[in-house]
Design an enzyme around this catalytic site. Structure first.
Site, short mmCIF file in Angstrom:
data_model
loop_
_atom_site.label_atom_id
_atom_site.label_comp_id
_atom_site.label_asym_id
_atom_site.label_seq_id
_atom_site.Cartn_x
_atom_site.Cartn_y
_atom_site.Cartn_z
N HIS A 211 49.41 27.55 -34.63
CA HIS A 211 50.43 26.70 -35.28
C HIS A 211 50.02 26.29 -36.68
O HIS A 211 50.50 25.29 -37.21
CB HIS A 211 50.73 25.43 -34.47
CG HIS A 211 51.18 25.69 -33.08
ND1 HIS A 211 52.30 26.43 -32.78
CD2 HIS A 211 50.66 25.31 -31.89
CE1 HIS A 211 52.44 26.49 -31.47
NE2 HIS A 211 51.46 25.83 -30.91
N LYS B 207 55.70 11.49 -36.42
CA LYS B 207 56.86 12.39 -36.32
C LYS B 207 58.08 11.69 -35.71
O LYS B 207 59.22 12.00 -36.07
CB LYS B 207 56.48 13.63 -35.51
CG LYS B 207 55.45 14.52 -36.23
CD LYS B 207 55.26 15.83 -35.50
CE LYS B 207 53.92 16.46 -35.73
NZ LYS B 207 53.68 16.93 -37.08
N ARG C 144 52.15 14.53 -49.28
CA ARG C 144 50.96 14.85 -50.09
C ARG C 144 51.16 16.21 -50.73
O ARG C 144 52.15 16.87 -50.50
CB ARG C 144 49.74 14.91 -49.18
CG ARG C 144 49.97 15.92 -48.05
CD ARG C 144 48.75 16.16 -47.21
NE ARG C 144 49.06 16.79 -45.95
CZ ARG C 144 49.22 18.07 -45.74
NH1 ARG C 144 49.13 18.92 -46.75
NH2 ARG C 144 49.50 18.55 -44.55
N GLU D 120 60.35 18.23 -27.31
CA GLU D 120 61.26 18.87 -28.23
C GLU D 120 61.63 20.22 -27.65
O GLU D 120 60.82 20.83 -26.95
CB GLU D 120 60.50 19.09 -29.55
CG GLU D 120 61.31 18.98 -30.80
CD GLU D 120 60.42 18.98 -32.04
OE1 GLU D 120 60.31 17.93 -32.70
OE2 GLU D 120 59.83 20.04 -32.35
P1 ADP Z 1 51.91 19.87 -37.81
O1 ADP Z 1 52.03 18.43 -38.11
O2 ADP Z 1 50.76 20.18 -36.96
O3 ADP Z 1 52.01 20.71 -39.05
P2 ADP Z 1 54.63 20.76 -37.21
O4 ADP Z 1 55.65 19.94 -36.50
O5 ADP Z 1 54.80 20.91 -38.67
O6 ADP Z 1 53.19 20.18 -36.89
O7 ADP Z 1 54.58 22.19 -36.53
C1 ADP Z 1 53.62 23.16 -36.85
C2 ADP Z 1 54.06 24.53 -36.33
O8 ADP Z 1 54.25 24.49 -34.91
C3 ADP Z 1 55.38 25.02 -36.87
O9 ADP Z 1 55.23 25.68 -38.10
C4 ADP Z 1 55.83 25.98 -35.77
O10 ADP Z 1 55.16 27.20 -35.84
C5 ADP Z 1 55.37 25.27 -34.51
N1 ADP Z 1 56.44 24.39 -33.98
C6 ADP Z 1 56.57 23.06 -34.15
N2 ADP Z 1 57.65 22.58 -33.51
C7 ADP Z 1 58.24 23.63 -32.91
C8 ADP Z 1 59.41 23.80 -32.08
N3 ADP Z 1 60.15 22.78 -31.73
N4 ADP Z 1 59.71 25.05 -31.65
C9 ADP Z 1 58.91 26.10 -31.99
N5 ADP Z 1 57.82 26.01 -32.74
C10 ADP Z 1 57.47 24.80 -33.20
P1 ADP Z 2 49.59 22.17 -44.99
O1 ADP Z 2 50.26 21.19 -44.07
O2 ADP Z 2 49.20 21.64 -46.32
O3 ADP Z 2 50.33 23.44 -45.08
P2 ADP Z 2 47.56 22.20 -42.97
O4 ADP Z 2 48.54 21.98 -41.88
O5 ADP Z 2 46.54 23.24 -42.79
O6 ADP Z 2 48.24 22.59 -44.34
O7 ADP Z 2 46.87 20.80 -43.29
C1 ADP Z 2 46.18 20.55 -44.48
C2 ADP Z 2 44.83 19.96 -44.24
O8 ADP Z 2 44.91 18.73 -43.61
C3 ADP Z 2 43.94 20.80 -43.40
O9 ADP Z 2 42.67 20.64 -43.94
C4 ADP Z 2 44.07 20.20 -42.03
O10 ADP Z 2 42.91 20.44 -41.27
C5 ADP Z 2 44.23 18.75 -42.37
N1 ADP Z 2 45.05 17.94 -41.50
C6 ADP Z 2 46.34 17.66 -41.67
N2 ADP Z 2 46.78 16.78 -40.77
C7 ADP Z 2 45.73 16.50 -40.00
C8 ADP Z 2 45.54 15.63 -38.88
N3 ADP Z 2 46.49 14.85 -38.41
N4 ADP Z 2 44.34 15.61 -38.32
C9 ADP Z 2 43.36 16.37 -38.79
N5 ADP Z 2 43.48 17.17 -39.85
C10 ADP Z 2 44.64 17.24 -40.45
MG MG Z 3 53.59 20.73 -40.31
#
Ligand code: ADP
Ligand code: ADP
Ligand code: MG
Length: 492
Positions: free
Chosen positions: A234, A115, A291, A199
């Site tokens: 999340h 990130k 992906r 953040e």
């Molecule tokens: P991941 O890699 O786990 O998907 P993301 O950065 O996409 O992580 O964040 C996943 C979720 O976490 C977001 O959809 C939101 O609900 C919450 N989130 C992430 N960053 C923030 C933020 N700065 N403020 C509020 N919610 C956040």
């Molecule tokens: P999407 O990002 O496609 O909306 P998810 O956040 O649920 O959906 O992630 C998609 C899949 O990848 C899930 O099976 C989740 O468990 C897995 N996944 C994504 N990133 C990671 C990670 N860094 N570590 C473990 N599992 C992950």
């Molecule tokens: Mg995400």
């Protein structure tokens, strides 16, 4: 490409194979011990056993997967989502072995998989970002100083995080030292990389993401947005396209920003750029997923474009056959992720055997799944069973179709998030479009779900009573049309 290996399992393996077959491409499945009898293994033209059930000995074993491709003479590898899909070393290994990786180049995966590196890469492109720091941080005193500048609440985030894991909200300065230490050790354990950053925690955001497609000839398009604000831990549970609140202007602005993010990392293939949208309609770049996304079907339904087909065509160096102007939104699509989890018990995993598994069918209903009646849900992998998707001419129709489809989806033996999906579809906050990522925290309790069950039981009893009174002389069991099990009161 005449044959591809699908390096995944469950619903997504099947979904990819379906498109491959449609394109006249043969498929190779890979499987672990636990998946010996899984539908994806039977559906493929060929299948190769990888090893024991744990992912590290099967679906995450790069060498075994590449060997399976050689052994079956597959020319390309589709990684699906999860597992090796965002592993740059895997993409590299596949290419080095003379095979085609159906996805972006290793460089893009590497940059966007981190990130902080992603933020760095898009810096020069005028993309709005969540206020915060740009480097990993370990010094607690410095973290306290920065947090004060950003303003509480702040979010500690693992740079290598994913799947909703590796995030901690901190509301007060005093909590920061302990939370930082925990976040670092958790990130090390979960992602093998302890770097965390800070953040601004956006208090009531919506999660809106943009689907993009980029070919190897420099064309990059966006396929509009997906609204993914209904989350637990999340992580998304209900998604839809289009979003109920996006104006055409914001949609265009977000689409253009997403295309710039893709440019920033020389992106090729299908990808998703995630944003948070705050109460003032300001959007901020979150991350890019390099992906196919879990919720990609809602985009397919509103645009009429098969994203897996596009991934394969792009991997074959074909030019995108349409332009941005050719794309438009038609209708409305909704997806409920069916997890083997108990919404009555904090969404904890609910493992077991699918004693009953009856699929809903009908116009406007798409079910992407990878299980069958009688199967046991393996404990080794992600607990998602299926994705139930509905498509209607408008949002209201898609929601009503979803409520009906959920009632028709009969699963016994394990708890699932289906009941939660119904709760969402019937909730005023959702139907009005006025919700954010805190829907679960703000509106959902197991008691409410329990009440809903109770009401349904009451309605069922009343319907039964009404039927009884209407057919006063005869008490029938309405579901058993073909049975001669009827009780004639007069005969009694
Ligand atoms: P991941 O890699 O786990 O998907 P993301 O950065 O996409 O992580 O964040 C996943 C979720 O976490 C977001 O959809 C939101 O609900 C919450 N989130 C992430 N960053 C923030 C933020 N700065 N403020 C509020 N919610 C956040
Ligand atoms: P999407 O990002 O496609 O909306 P998810 O956040 O649920 O959906 O992630 C998609 C899949 O990848 C899930 O099976 C989740 O468990 C897995 N996944 C994504 N990133 C990671 C990670 N860094 N570590 C473990 N599992 C992950
Ligand atoms: Mg995400």
């Amino acid at each position: 490409m005449k044959k591809i290996l699908v390096a995944n399992r469950g619903e997504i393996a099947l979904r990819i194979m379906r498109t491959a077959h449609k394109m006249g491409i043969k498929t190779v499945a890979v499987y672990s011990d636990a998946d010996r009898d899984a539908p994806h293994v039977r559906f493929a033209n060929e299948a190769v056993h990888l090893g024991n059930s744990p992912s590290s000995e099967s679906y995450l074993d790069m060498d075994k997967i590449v060997n399976a491709a050689h052994q079956t003479k597959a020319e390309g590898i589709h990684p699906g989502y999860g597992f090796l899909s965002e592993n740059a070393a895997f993409a590299q290994l596949v290419t080095k072995n003379g095979l085609c990786f159906i996805g972006p180049k290793p460089h893009a995966i590497e940059v966007m998989g981190d990130k902080l590196a992603a933020k760095e890469a898009v810096k020069g492109y005028n993309i709005p970002m969540v206020p915060g720091i740009e480097e990993a941080i370990t010094d607690i005193a410095l973290a306290q100083k920065i947090s004060k500048n950003i303003g509480f609440p702040v979010l500690i985030k693992a740079s290598a995080g994913g799947g909703g894991k590796g995030m901690r909200v901190v509301h007060h300065l005093s909590e920061l030292p302990e939370q930082m230490e925990r976040a670092i050790s958790e990130a090390k354990a979960a992602f093998g990389n302890g770097s965390v950053f800070l953040e601004k925690y956006i208090e009531s955001p919506r999660h809106i993401e943009i689907q993009i497609l980029a070919d190897t000839h420099g064309n990059i398009l966006h396929l509009f947005e997906r609204e993914c604000s209904i989350q637990r831990r999340h992580q998304k549970v209900v998604e839809e396209a289009p979003s109920a609140i996006l104006t055409p202007e914001i949609r265009t602005a977000m689409g253009e920003a997403a295309v710039k993010v893709a440019k920033a990392c020389d992106y090729v293939g299908a990808g998703t750029v995630e944003f948070l949208l705050d109460g003032d309609n300001k959007f901020y770049f979150l991350e890019m997923n390099t992906r196919l996304q879990v919720e990609h079907p809602v985009t397919e339904l509103i645009t009429g474009i098969d994203l897996v087909e596009q991934q394969i065509k792009i991997a074959r160096n074909e030019k995108l056959a349409f332009s941005q102007e050719d794309l438009s939104i038609k209708g409305h699509a909704l997806e409920v992720r069916v997890y083997a989890e108990d919404p009555m018990n904090n969404f904890l995993p609910s493992m077991g055997t699918l004693e009953t598994y009856k699929r809903p069918v009908g116009e406007g209903i798409r079910l992407d799944d990878g299980f069958e009646e009688g199967m046991t849900i393996p404990i080794f992998y992600d607990p998602m069973l299926a994705k139930l998707i509905t498509y209607g001419k408008d949002r209201e129709e898609a929601i009503q179709l979803m409520i009906r489809a959920i009632s028709d989806f009969k699963i016994k033996g394990i708890s699932t998030t289906l009941s939660f999906g119904k709760f969402v579809c019937e909730h005023e906050a959702f139907t009005s479009g006025n919700f954010d990522t805190h829907f679960v925290k703000n509106y959902f309790t197991p008691e409410l779900l329990h009440q809903q069950y109770g009401q349904e039981r009451k309605i069922a009893a009343l319907v039964g009573l009404k039927l009884f009174l209407e057919h006063n002389d005869q008490l029938r069991l309405p579901d058993y049309k073909n049975s001669n099990w009827s009780l004639n009161r007069t005969k009694r």
